[in-house]
Write a protein that holds these residues in place. Structure first.
Motif, PDB file in Angstrom:
ATOM      1  N   ASP A 195     -29.824  48.019  -5.107  1.00  0.00           N
ATOM      2  CA  ASP A 195     -31.031  48.855  -5.165  1.00  0.00           C
ATOM      3  C   ASP A 195     -31.083  49.833  -3.993  1.00  0.00           C
ATOM      4  O   ASP A 195     -31.444  51.000  -4.164  1.00  0.00           O
ATOM      5  CB  ASP A 195     -32.295  47.992  -5.204  1.00  0.00           C
ATOM      6  N   ARG A 250     -22.008  53.920  -8.072  1.00  0.00           N
ATOM      7  CA  ARG A 250     -22.559  53.054  -7.033  1.00  0.00           C
ATOM      8  C   ARG A 250     -22.655  51.614  -7.519  1.00  0.00           C
ATOM      9  O   ARG A 250     -22.321  50.685  -6.782  1.00  0.00           O
ATOM     10  CB  ARG A 250     -23.906  53.590  -6.553  1.00  0.00           C
ATOM     11  N   ARG A 251     -23.100  51.417  -8.748  1.00  0.00           N
ATOM     12  CA  ARG A 251     -23.169  50.060  -9.307  1.00  0.00           C
ATOM     13  C   ARG A 251     -21.770  49.435  -9.374  1.00  0.00           C
ATOM     14  O   ARG A 251     -21.590  48.263  -9.053  1.00  0.00           O
ATOM     15  CB  ARG A 251     -23.790  50.067 -10.698  1.00  0.00           C
ATOM     16  N   GLN A 288     -23.655  59.129 -10.900  1.00  0.00           N
ATOM     17  CA  GLN A 288     -23.750  58.620  -9.528  1.00  0.00           C
ATOM     18  C   GLN A 288     -24.174  57.157  -9.546  1.00  0.00           C
ATOM     19  O   GLN A 288     -23.613  56.327  -8.827  1.00  0.00           O
ATOM     20  CB  GLN A 288     -24.753  59.455  -8.728  1.00  0.00           C
ATOM     21  N   GLU A 289     -25.144  56.835 -10.393  1.00  0.00           N
ATOM     22  CA  GLU A 289     -25.623  55.453 -10.472  1.00  0.00           C
ATOM     23  C   GLU A 289     -24.513  54.509 -10.938  1.00  0.00           C
ATOM     24  O   GLU A 289     -24.327  53.425 -10.369  1.00  0.00           O
ATOM     25  CB  GLU A 289     -26.811  55.349 -11.427  1.00  0.00           C
ATOM     26  N   GLN A 290     -23.748  54.914 -11.932  1.00  0.00           N
ATOM     27  CA  GLN A 290     -22.663  54.065 -12.436  1.00  0.00           C
ATOM     28  C   GLN A 290     -21.605  53.823 -11.359  1.00  0.00           C
ATOM     29  O   GLN A 290     -21.103  52.708 -11.217  1.00  0.00           O
ATOM     30  CB  GLN A 290     -22.018  54.698 -13.666  1.00  0.00           C
ATOM     31  N   LEU A 293     -28.454  52.532  -4.616  1.00  0.00           N
ATOM     32  CA  LEU A 293     -28.851  53.529  -5.610  1.00  0.00           C
ATOM     33  C   LEU A 293     -29.801  54.569  -5.026  1.00  0.00           C
ATOM     34  O   LEU A 293     -29.783  55.726  -5.431  1.00  0.00           O
ATOM     35  CB  LEU A 293     -29.498  52.853  -6.824  1.00  0.00           C
TER      36      LEU A 293
END
Length: 143
Positions: free
Chosen positions: A51, A10-11, A6-8, A54
């Motif tokens: 930020d 969104r980034r 999920q973080e990847q 995330l």
């Protein structure tokens, strides 16, 4: 199979948008993402601060669409169409786009069909039925 976290995800979208806004060079995938982001101004604020992105939660109770899921589905359908996989998806989406007068609207309808088919597959514990997916899109196109 590539399965980003999920973080990847969104980034990736936040960085693609930031690079596009700054006029920096984009990879081909970032350029596709930025093209879809441009068509969704309602997501621009969500993508402006990595930020915040995330940490964001998109719950059903909020009644908001998860912009990262939505944009990911646009990219998935773009890829499906580009390689015609499942076979016949390119013609089905093109027919739907012609009927709706908009590739964007055709994508949104294809997303609904894709979501329905993934849900049905998971619920039944069966593999994804690509033919049924394409047939749903064809039906929406009037074929």
């Amino acid at each position: 199979m590539f399965a980003p976290s999920q973080e990847q995800v969104r980034r990736f979208f936040c960085e693609a948008w930031a690079k596009q806004q700054a006029g920096q060079p984009l990879t081909p995938l970032e350029a596709q993402a930025a093209d879809w982001i441009v068509q969704h101004p309602e997501y621009h604020a969500d993508l402006a601060d990595v930020d915040v992105a995330l940490a964001a939660m998109y719950t059903v109770e909020e009644g908001r669409t998860n912009p990262f899921l939505h944009l990911s589905m646009h990219l998935s359908i773009t890829e499906q169409v580009s390689i015609d996989q499942p076979r016949g998806i390119r013609a089905a989406v093109q027919a739907l786009a012609q009927r709706r007068g908009s590739l964007h609207e055709a994508h949104h309808e294809a997303m609904e069909a894709l979501g329905e088919m993934v849900w049905a597959s998971q619920r039944a514990g069966q593999p994804f039925d690509g033919e049924a997916y394409i047939e749903r899109i064809r039906m929406r196109a009037g074929h």
